[in-house]
Design a protein around this motif. Sequence first.
Motif, PDB file in Angstrom:
ATOM      1  N   UNK A  14      -2.621  -2.512   3.476  1.00 21.37           N
ATOM      2  CA  UNK A  14      -1.691  -2.628   2.365  1.00 21.37           C
ATOM      3  C   UNK A  14      -1.428  -4.201   1.342  1.00 21.37           C
ATOM      4  N   UNK A  15      -1.632  -4.995   2.599  1.00 14.02           N
ATOM      5  CA  UNK A  15      -1.859  -5.787   1.165  1.00 14.02           C
ATOM      6  C   UNK A  15      -3.544  -5.880   0.320  1.00 14.02           C
ATOM      7  N   UNK A  16      -4.829  -4.913   0.669  1.00 13.81           N
ATOM      8  CA  UNK A  16      -5.828  -4.855  -0.217  1.00 13.81           C
ATOM      9  C   UNK A  16      -4.830  -3.584  -1.448  1.00 13.81           C
ATOM     10  N   UNK A  17      -4.139  -2.920  -1.420  1.00 10.86           N
ATOM     11  CA  UNK A  17      -4.013  -2.140  -1.690  1.00 10.86           C
ATOM     12  C   UNK A  17      -2.621  -2.710  -2.991  1.00 10.86           C
ATOM     13  N   UNK A  18      -2.092  -3.907  -2.739  1.00  7.78           N
ATOM     14  CA  UNK A  18      -1.189  -4.600  -3.238  1.00  7.78           C
ATOM     15  C   UNK A  18      -2.148  -5.606  -4.357  1.00  7.78           C
ATOM     16  N   UNK A  19      -2.721  -5.908  -3.284  1.00  7.32           N
ATOM     17  CA  UNK A  19      -3.716  -6.882  -4.797  1.00  7.32           C
ATOM     18  C   UNK A  19      -4.104  -6.065  -5.879  1.00  7.32           C
ATOM     19  N   UNK A  20      -4.873  -4.740  -5.792  1.00  4.57           N
ATOM     20  CA  UNK A  20      -5.388  -4.020  -6.453  1.00  4.57           C
ATOM     21  C   UNK A  20      -4.147  -3.521  -7.209  1.00  4.57           C
ATOM     22  N   UNK A  21      -3.090  -2.996  -6.807  1.00  4.48           N
ATOM     23  CA  UNK A  21      -2.187  -2.873  -8.105  1.00  4.48           C
ATOM     24  C   UNK A  21      -1.534  -3.531  -8.763  1.00  4.48           C
ATOM     25  N   UNK A  22      -1.543  -5.423  -8.264  1.00  2.00           N
ATOM     26  CA  UNK A  22      -0.651  -6.179  -9.091  1.00  2.00           C
ATOM     27  C   UNK A  22       0.654  -6.171  -8.503  1.00  2.00           C
ATOM     28  N   UNK A 131     -11.851   0.599   5.942  1.00  2.00           N
ATOM     29  CA  UNK A 131     -11.424   1.470   6.156  1.00  2.00           C
ATOM     30  C   UNK A 131     -12.201   2.757   6.411  1.00  2.00           C
ATOM     31  N   UNK A 132     -11.848   3.900   7.182  1.00  2.00           N
ATOM     32  CA  UNK A 132     -12.498   4.566   7.775  1.00  2.00           C
ATOM     33  C   UNK A 132     -12.896   5.456   6.674  1.00  2.00           C
ATOM     34  N   UNK A 133     -10.972   6.130   5.953  1.00  2.00           N
ATOM     35  CA  UNK A 133     -10.807   7.469   5.882  1.00  2.00           C
ATOM     36  C   UNK A 133      -9.902   7.324   4.885  1.00  2.00           C
ATOM     37  N   UNK A 134     -10.441   7.615   3.202  1.00  2.00           N
ATOM     38  CA  UNK A 134      -8.549   7.817   2.496  1.00  2.00           C
ATOM     39  C   UNK A 134      -8.196   9.225   3.489  1.00  2.00           C
ATOM     40  N   UNK A 135      -6.929   8.685   3.770  1.00  2.00           N
ATOM     41  CA  UNK A 135      -5.534   9.054   3.817  1.00  2.00           C
ATOM     42  C   UNK A 135      -4.940  10.145   3.784  1.00  2.00           C
ATOM     43  N   UNK A 136      -3.759  10.273   3.718  1.00  2.00           N
ATOM     44  CA  UNK A 136      -2.296  11.140   3.153  1.00  2.00           C
ATOM     45  C   UNK A 136      -1.458  10.675   3.659  1.00  2.00           C
ATOM     46  N   UNK A 137      -0.175  10.231   3.318  1.00  2.00           N
ATOM     47  CA  UNK A 137       1.013   9.481   3.906  1.00  2.00           C
ATOM     48  C   UNK A 137       2.045  10.706   3.766  1.00  2.00           C
ATOM     49  N   UNK A 138       3.014  11.045   4.661  1.00  3.80           N
ATOM     50  CA  UNK A 138       4.071  11.586   4.329  1.00  3.80           C
ATOM     51  C   UNK A 138       5.853  10.953   4.605  1.00  3.80           C
ATOM     52  N   UNK A 139       6.684  10.957   3.474  1.00  2.00           N
ATOM     53  CA  UNK A 139       7.399  10.102   4.087  1.00  2.00           C
ATOM     54  C   UNK A 139       9.266  10.653   3.219  1.00  2.00           C
ATOM     55  N   UNK A 151      12.391   1.574  -5.726  1.00  2.00           N
ATOM     56  CA  UNK A 151      11.122   1.791  -4.172  1.00  2.00           C
ATOM     57  C   UNK A 151      10.501   2.616  -3.919  1.00  2.00           C
ATOM     58  N   UNK A 152      10.861   3.880  -4.177  1.00  2.00           N
ATOM     59  CA  UNK A 152       9.989   5.113  -3.317  1.00  2.00           C
ATOM     60  C   UNK A 152       9.072   4.681  -4.397  1.00  2.00           C
ATOM     61  N   UNK A 153       8.810   4.452  -5.394  1.00  2.00           N
ATOM     62  CA  UNK A 153       8.307   5.095  -6.804  1.00  2.00           C
ATOM     63  C   UNK A 153       7.224   3.638  -6.023  1.00  2.00           C
ATOM     64  N   UNK A 154       7.196   2.579  -6.067  1.00  2.00           N
ATOM     65  CA  UNK A 154       6.484   1.704  -5.621  1.00  2.00           C
ATOM     66  C   UNK A 154       5.212   1.835  -4.498  1.00  2.00           C
ATOM     67  N   UNK A 155       6.708   2.579  -3.243  1.00  2.00           N
ATOM     68  CA  UNK A 155       6.151   2.845  -1.714  1.00  2.00           C
ATOM     69  C   UNK A 155       4.498   3.407  -2.396  1.00  2.00           C
ATOM     70  N   UNK A 156       5.026   4.871  -2.945  1.00  2.00           N
ATOM     71  CA  UNK A 156       4.399   5.636  -3.040  1.00  2.00           C
ATOM     72  C   UNK A 156       3.282   5.857  -3.365  1.00  2.00           C
ATOM     73  N   UNK A 157       2.294   4.097  -4.469  1.00  4.49           N
ATOM     74  CA  UNK A 157       1.054   4.525  -4.830  1.00  4.49           C
ATOM     75  C   UNK A 157       0.678   3.614  -3.525  1.00  4.49           C
ATOM     76  N   UNK A 158       0.871   2.670  -2.822  1.00  6.95           N
ATOM     77  CA  UNK A 158       0.332   2.740  -1.534  1.00  6.95           C
ATOM     78  C   UNK A 158      -1.213   2.794  -0.587  1.00  6.95           C
ATOM     79  N   UNK A 159      -0.192   4.261  -0.164  1.00  6.55           N
ATOM     80  CA  UNK A 159      -0.879   4.544   0.399  1.00  6.55           C
ATOM     81  C   UNK A 159      -1.417   6.550  -0.023  1.00  6.55           C
TER      82      UNK A 159
END
Length: 294
Positions: A14-22, A131-139, A151-159
């Motif tokens: 998640x930290x890595x994704x935050x870093x990519x997304x600034x 990171x062994x696999x790009x998956x999908x997220x259900x929330x 917040x929902x729009x932020x979360x859905x960008x993470x995974x």
Amino acid sequence: MLTIVGNGAIGNLLALQCHHLQFDYRIVVRNQSPSEIRCQTVHQQEILRPVYQRSSDTIEQGLFILPLKAYQIIPAIGQFKSQLSAEVPLVLLHNGMVDHAQILELLPNNPILVATTSYGAFKPQYDGLNVTGIGATQAGWLRNSDDNLGYQQVFEKLLPPCSWHKDILQILWRKLAVNSVINPLTAIHNVANGELAKQPYRSTIMGVTKEISTLMNAVNLAVTQQELFANCMAIIEKTAGNYSSMHQDVQYKRKTEIENISGYVVSQGKQLSIPVPFNNELFEQVKKIETYYL
Ligand code: PAF
């Protein structure tokens, strides 16, 4: 600001994704943590220099994400409760089931988001992330408030991709069925997920999924055994080369999440007076393995 509790594999991802997304983020840690993490993602190698904060530091407004082991969730909420203002939305991201009633009672006002992801990640060493696999997220929201769309729009960008569900319990139970099959069986037999596609495991997988579909129907969740079975077999195939999280926990002599996976099924069986012998057997076997090293 996003606050991520703990630097486990998914926390670091998640930290890595935050870093990519600034996105502005902090990882809350108790102990000295690596200043650099060598990340091996599916596409590239890179170095992440995480931003940390201590567990006693003020928690900023914004998503408060708990990517923890299931048995760490309630103790962590107990620990941070007094530092969280009532508007801070929590994100519970874990395998298995936790006691939602207890969480809603511990935090009577906070919005609470529950998510499950099939991203694969592990820490090959203290300062590594694979990171062994790009998956999908259900929330879905366990408790929502009107102004959480941002917040929902932020979360859905993470995974990503992330799908949203009104009936998140349906999703969590279906994931529970997958974990109740793959995790104990791979840990007990010391095999990669793909081995479970073989004939000798079939009757156990049928039995485990049958019991879980009966429990789900008893709590008014529509599902058939065939659906649960087919979903488990599809995930076994998709993750054939992976070692499950419980397999890894046993290999590294760590506490497993068995209490929140098969243990949860067994406790629901007791509560609803529905026998669950297949799940009970897997629960007992993993508990026995744990007693050798815990
Ligand atoms: O716990 C795990 O390892 C994963 O949730 C799953 C889906 C069983 C795949 O290995």
